[in-house]
Design a protein around this motif. Structure first.
Motif, short mmCIF file in Angstrom:
data_model
loop_
_atom_site.label_atom_id
_atom_site.label_comp_id
_atom_site.label_asym_id
_atom_site.label_seq_id
_atom_site.Cartn_x
_atom_site.Cartn_y
_atom_site.Cartn_z
N LEU A 48 0.85 -1.19 0.00
CA LEU A 48 0.00 0.00 0.00
C LEU A 48 0.89 1.24 0.00
CD1 LEU A 48 -2.68 -1.04 2.67
CD2 LEU A 48 -2.63 -1.52 0.21
N GLY A 49 0.71 2.11 -1.03
CA GLY A 49 1.47 3.36 -1.09
C GLY A 49 2.55 3.32 -2.15
N PRO A 73 -3.39 5.86 -4.28
CA PRO A 73 -4.15 6.84 -5.06
C PRO A 73 -3.23 7.70 -5.92
CG PRO A 73 -3.97 7.51 -2.76
CD PRO A 73 -3.38 6.14 -2.85
N ARG A 74 -1.93 7.61 -5.68
CA ARG A 74 -0.96 8.44 -6.41
C ARG A 74 -0.16 7.54 -7.34
NH1 ARG A 74 3.01 11.23 -2.29
NH2 ARG A 74 4.46 9.68 -3.04
N LEU A 83 10.09 19.45 -2.84
CA LEU A 83 8.72 19.96 -3.00
C LEU A 83 8.60 21.46 -2.66
CD1 LEU A 83 5.84 19.08 -3.80
CD2 LEU A 83 5.42 18.56 -1.39
N VAL A 154 1.56 3.75 3.85
CA VAL A 154 0.65 4.82 3.40
C VAL A 154 1.04 6.20 3.91
CG1 VAL A 154 -1.33 3.26 3.11
CG2 VAL A 154 -0.97 4.38 5.31
N GLY A 155 2.16 6.32 4.62
CA GLY A 155 2.60 7.63 5.09
C GLY A 155 1.68 8.21 6.14
N LYS A 174 2.38 18.89 1.30
CA LYS A 174 2.74 17.46 1.38
C LYS A 174 2.73 16.81 0.00
CE LYS A 174 1.97 14.11 5.03
NZ LYS A 174 3.33 14.20 5.43
N ALA A 374 12.23 5.98 6.02
CA ALA A 374 11.28 5.21 5.21
C ALA A 374 12.02 4.41 4.14
CB ALA A 374 10.26 6.15 4.58
P1 FAD Z 1 4.90 8.92 1.69
O1 FAD Z 1 6.15 9.20 0.96
O2 FAD Z 1 4.08 10.07 2.18
O3 FAD Z 1 4.00 7.98 0.80
C1 FAD Z 1 2.74 7.52 1.20
C2 FAD Z 1 2.06 6.87 0.02
O4 FAD Z 1 0.87 6.23 0.44
C3 FAD Z 1 1.66 7.85 -1.07
O5 FAD Z 1 1.91 7.29 -2.32
C4 FAD Z 1 0.17 8.02 -0.84
O6 FAD Z 1 -0.52 8.40 -2.02
C5 FAD Z 1 -0.19 6.61 -0.42
N1 FAD Z 1 -1.45 6.48 0.31
C6 FAD Z 1 -2.04 7.36 1.14
N2 FAD Z 1 -3.20 6.88 1.61
C7 FAD Z 1 -3.33 5.65 1.07
C8 FAD Z 1 -4.34 4.64 1.17
N3 FAD Z 1 -5.44 4.79 1.91
N4 FAD Z 1 -4.16 3.51 0.44
C9 FAD Z 1 -3.07 3.32 -0.34
N5 FAD Z 1 -2.12 4.24 -0.45
C10 FAD Z 1 -2.23 5.38 0.25
N6 FAD Z 1 12.49 13.70 4.76
C11 FAD Z 1 13.83 13.65 4.69
O7 FAD Z 1 14.43 12.68 5.17
N7 FAD Z 1 14.54 14.64 4.05
C12 FAD Z 1 13.93 15.70 3.48
O8 FAD Z 1 14.58 16.59 2.93
C13 FAD Z 1 12.51 15.77 3.54
N8 FAD Z 1 11.87 16.82 2.99
C14 FAD Z 1 10.51 16.88 3.06
C15 FAD Z 1 9.85 17.96 2.49
C16 FAD Z 1 8.47 18.06 2.57
C17 FAD Z 1 7.79 19.23 1.97
C18 FAD Z 1 7.73 17.03 3.21
C19 FAD Z 1 6.24 17.12 3.28
C20 FAD Z 1 8.37 15.96 3.78
C21 FAD Z 1 9.77 15.86 3.72
N9 FAD Z 1 10.45 14.80 4.29
C22 FAD Z 1 11.82 14.73 4.21
C23 FAD Z 1 9.71 13.72 4.97
C24 FAD Z 1 9.45 12.59 3.99
O9 FAD Z 1 8.86 13.04 2.82
C25 FAD Z 1 8.54 11.53 4.62
O10 FAD Z 1 9.09 11.11 5.83
C26 FAD Z 1 8.41 10.36 3.65
O11 FAD Z 1 7.71 10.76 2.51
C27 FAD Z 1 7.71 9.18 4.31
O12 FAD Z 1 7.64 8.14 3.38
P2 FAD Z 1 6.41 7.13 3.37
O13 FAD Z 1 6.69 6.13 2.32
O14 FAD Z 1 6.13 6.67 4.74
O15 FAD Z 1 5.17 8.04 2.97
#
Ligand code: FAD
Ligand code: NAI
Length: 507
Positions: A48-49, A73-74, A83, A154-155, A174, A374
């Motif tokens: 998922l994600g 969804p992305r 970003l 899913v973040g 985000k 992550a």
């Molecule tokens: P995400 O990358 O957020 O991915 C989550 C995924 O799950 C997405 O594809 C989403 O569409 C999907 N999803 C959501 N809901 C559902 C659902 N119900 N079912 C299925 N899929 C779903 N971290 C750093 O280490 N260095 C940086 O420089 C840094 N810069 C950042 C800048 C910004 C502006 C932001 C917002 C964050 C930044 N971060 C940075 C933090 C980093 O982006 C997050 O910690 C990281 O994205 C987490 O990864 P993830 O895979 O858990 O979630």
């Protein structure tokens, strides 16, 4: 002269080498090998994600061993560190997106992708319900996917702490859509402020850009915004430029609380030099369509309420748990005390659940919610799954050989040697160490071509800030971009915005 000639030849060869390699990568990207079909005898992993955790897992996972289904969804991976640069047009949004279809097309076995939200997970029946929430829907909008193994990546969503008016009136930062909304709103505020006959009070309000949250997201955005103003807006619309103001509001005594004290001081001084107004010890309590109501804690401990008019409000106060994760928590008795996400063990297994793993911002493993964590978790889990498949293959080979040894005692010495060899391999494969996070450091852009870095250096830590750190910041993020295509586009965007200025047209 001889040395010079050799150096020249070496440079020439390196340029040809880099060019040749880039051409090969582009060709390989455009012409992937044919893939195997999914195999019903293999186990199904549902991921998922498509964020940092899931994509890093997909990269590492050997799909020869599993049928993989991705739900998100992305339909793209987003390189979040750049970003904030998209909000002002320093970088165009498509430069930091990588389609998930391109990513999965390069795997050995076909990977299924469904553009949908997972709406619930049933750990007893081992099924995920998915819903198509996109604009265009077919007759089937909801279905179930069975899994043998499930990875939740899913973040997180934006935290608002239930503060009234935040969801209705502010912009988050985000997703790509958020950055596009902010970019449009900045120019809308500026153009509306320049409208004929606009009152002075209204111009001041419209040109006031307020950022709530002094974490890395808020600081980086405030820096980018001030750059945009100084380098472009000021030159193009000088008549209203003295009214432009960026205010950064933070509830704690300082910004960037996770950085070292030295870098916090450096950041705050730099932001003040850039004329960004920093309001620390200020807690926002309410938001209306034109104002932010906050409570300031004075040095003597007394509280004071303030009302701050704004044109653009960007809300960056960290993460909250997504509904799908809350729902799963409520179904697992061992997770009843989990508040910040799914509690996982040292192998990232969701505690109290069978065959469910969680990675990234939705998992609580004792680390900060960052891309670095992550992606390392995703990479670890990919390796773990590869090992599990190898273990199963070896065990079944050993089982087959043992049976054949009973049937053909004549070959027993040779078979016994082979079994011994396989058992040795099996012990090695089974010896999987738990997940260990290796912190590479933290980086943040703070505006006016300066950045701060808290990086691991030999056995210690190096805290540095300034223009050289900015070059390091750029090269580090460039090297971390997902693909060569992303890297080339980001470089071109940087050159373009430097040479021609940022595009101020409002789409
Ligand atoms: P995400 O990358 O957020 O991915 C989550 C995924 O799950 C997405 O594809 C989403 O569409 C999907 N999803 C959501 N809901 C559902 C659902 N119900 N079912 C299925 N899929 C779903 N971290 C750093 O280490 N260095 C940086 O420089 C840094 N810069 C950042 C800048 C910004 C502006 C932001 C917002 C964050 C930044 N971060 C940075 C933090 C980093 O982006 C997050 O910690 C990281 O994205 C987490 O990864 P993830 O895979 O858990 O979630
Ligand atoms: P954050 O959680 O790091 O910071 C949010 C800030 O908002 C906190 O300092 C908090 O005190 C403040 N806050 C909360 N409520 C408030 C209120 N009502 N009024 C005023 N201030 C309030 O959130 P951020 O910046 O979104 O980062 C999320 C995660 O992503 C973090 O783990 C961060 O490290 C990571 N990240 C890393 C980046 C980098 O390394 N360059 C860039 C962006 C994010």
């Amino acid at each position: 002269r001889k040395t010079f000639r050799w150096m020249w030849r070496l440079t020439y060869l390196s340029v040809i080498g880099v060019f040749g390699y880039t051409c090969y990568v582009i060709y390989d990207d455009r012409n992937p090998e044919p893939q195997f079909e999914q195999d019903p005898t293999k186990k199904t992993i549902v991921v998922l994600g498509t964020g940092w955790g899931s994509v890093s897992l997909l990269k590492k996972l050997d799909t020869e061993n599993y049928n993989v289904v991705v739900v998100s969804p992305r339909n793209y991976f987003l390189f979040t560190p750049l970003l904030p640069s998209c909000t002002t047009g320093t970088i165009e949004h498509r430069s930091i997106m990588e389609p998930v279809r391109t990513i999965v097309r390069h795997k050995k076995r076909a990977v299924k992708y469904y553009e949908a939200d997972a709406s619930s997970i049933d750990p007893d029946r081992k099924v995920v319900t998915i819903v198509d929430n996109s604009e265009i829907k077919g007759k089937t909008m909801q279905t179930e996917i069975p899994y043998d193994m499930l990875v939740v990546g899913v973040g997180a969503e934006n935290a608002t702490f239930g503060i009234p008016g935040v969801r209705e009136h502010s912009c988050f930062l985000k997703e790509i859509g958020d950055a596009q909304r902010i970019r449009k709103k900045i120019m809308d505020c500026v153009e509306t402020a320049a409208f004929k006959g606009q009152s002075e009070e209204e111009v001041n309000r419209l040109m006031h850009m307020v950022v709530v949250g002094g974490g890395p997201t808020g600081v980086e955005f405030a820096g980018e915004l001030q750059d945009f103003f100084e380098e472009d807006i000021k030159k193009l619309i000088p008549e209203i430029s003295p009214r432009f103001k960026v205010t950064l509001i933070e509830a704690l005594p300082n910004v960037l609380p996770s950085f070292s004290k030295q870098l916090i001081d450096y950041t705050e001084n730099t932001l003040r030099e850039e004329k960004i107004d920093i309001k620390t010890k200020t807690m926002v309590k309410k938001v209306t369509d034109t104002t932010v109501e906050a409570e300031i804690t004075n040095p003597d401990g007394s509280k004071q309420s303030v009302v701050i008019p704004y044109g653009l409000l960007v809300w960056a106060t960290g993460n909250a748990v997504r509904p799908i994760v809350k729902d799963l928590i409520s179904r697992i008795p061992a997770q009843q005390n989990s508040r910040r996400g799914l509690a996982v063990n040292e192998y990232l297994v969701v505690q109290g659940a069978r065959d469910i793993w969680a990675i990234g911002d939705c998992a609580v493993a004792g680390y900060a919610p960052t891309a670095q964590v992550a992606s390392q978790e995703g990479n670890f889990l990919g390796g773990l799954f590869n090992n599990m498949a190898k273990t199963e293959n070896l065990e079944s080979r050993i089982h087959d050989l043992s049976s054949s040894m009973n049937l053909n005692p004549g070959n027993s010495a040779e078979t016994a040697r082979e079994i011994e060899h396989l058992e040795k391999q099996l012990r090695r494969v089974k010896d999987v160490k738990p997940f260990h996070y290796s912190h590479q450091g933290s980086l943040a852009y703070i505006g006016s071509e300066k950045a701060v870095a808290d990086v691991s250096w030999w056995n210690g830590n190096l805290a540095t800030g300034g223009s050289m750190t900015y070059l390091f910041w750029r090269s580090a993020y460039l090297s971390m971009c997902f693909s060569t295509r992303n890297r080339v586009l980001v470089i071109l965007d940087w050159l373009k915005s430097k040479a021609f200025g940022r595009d101020v047209s409002r789409e």
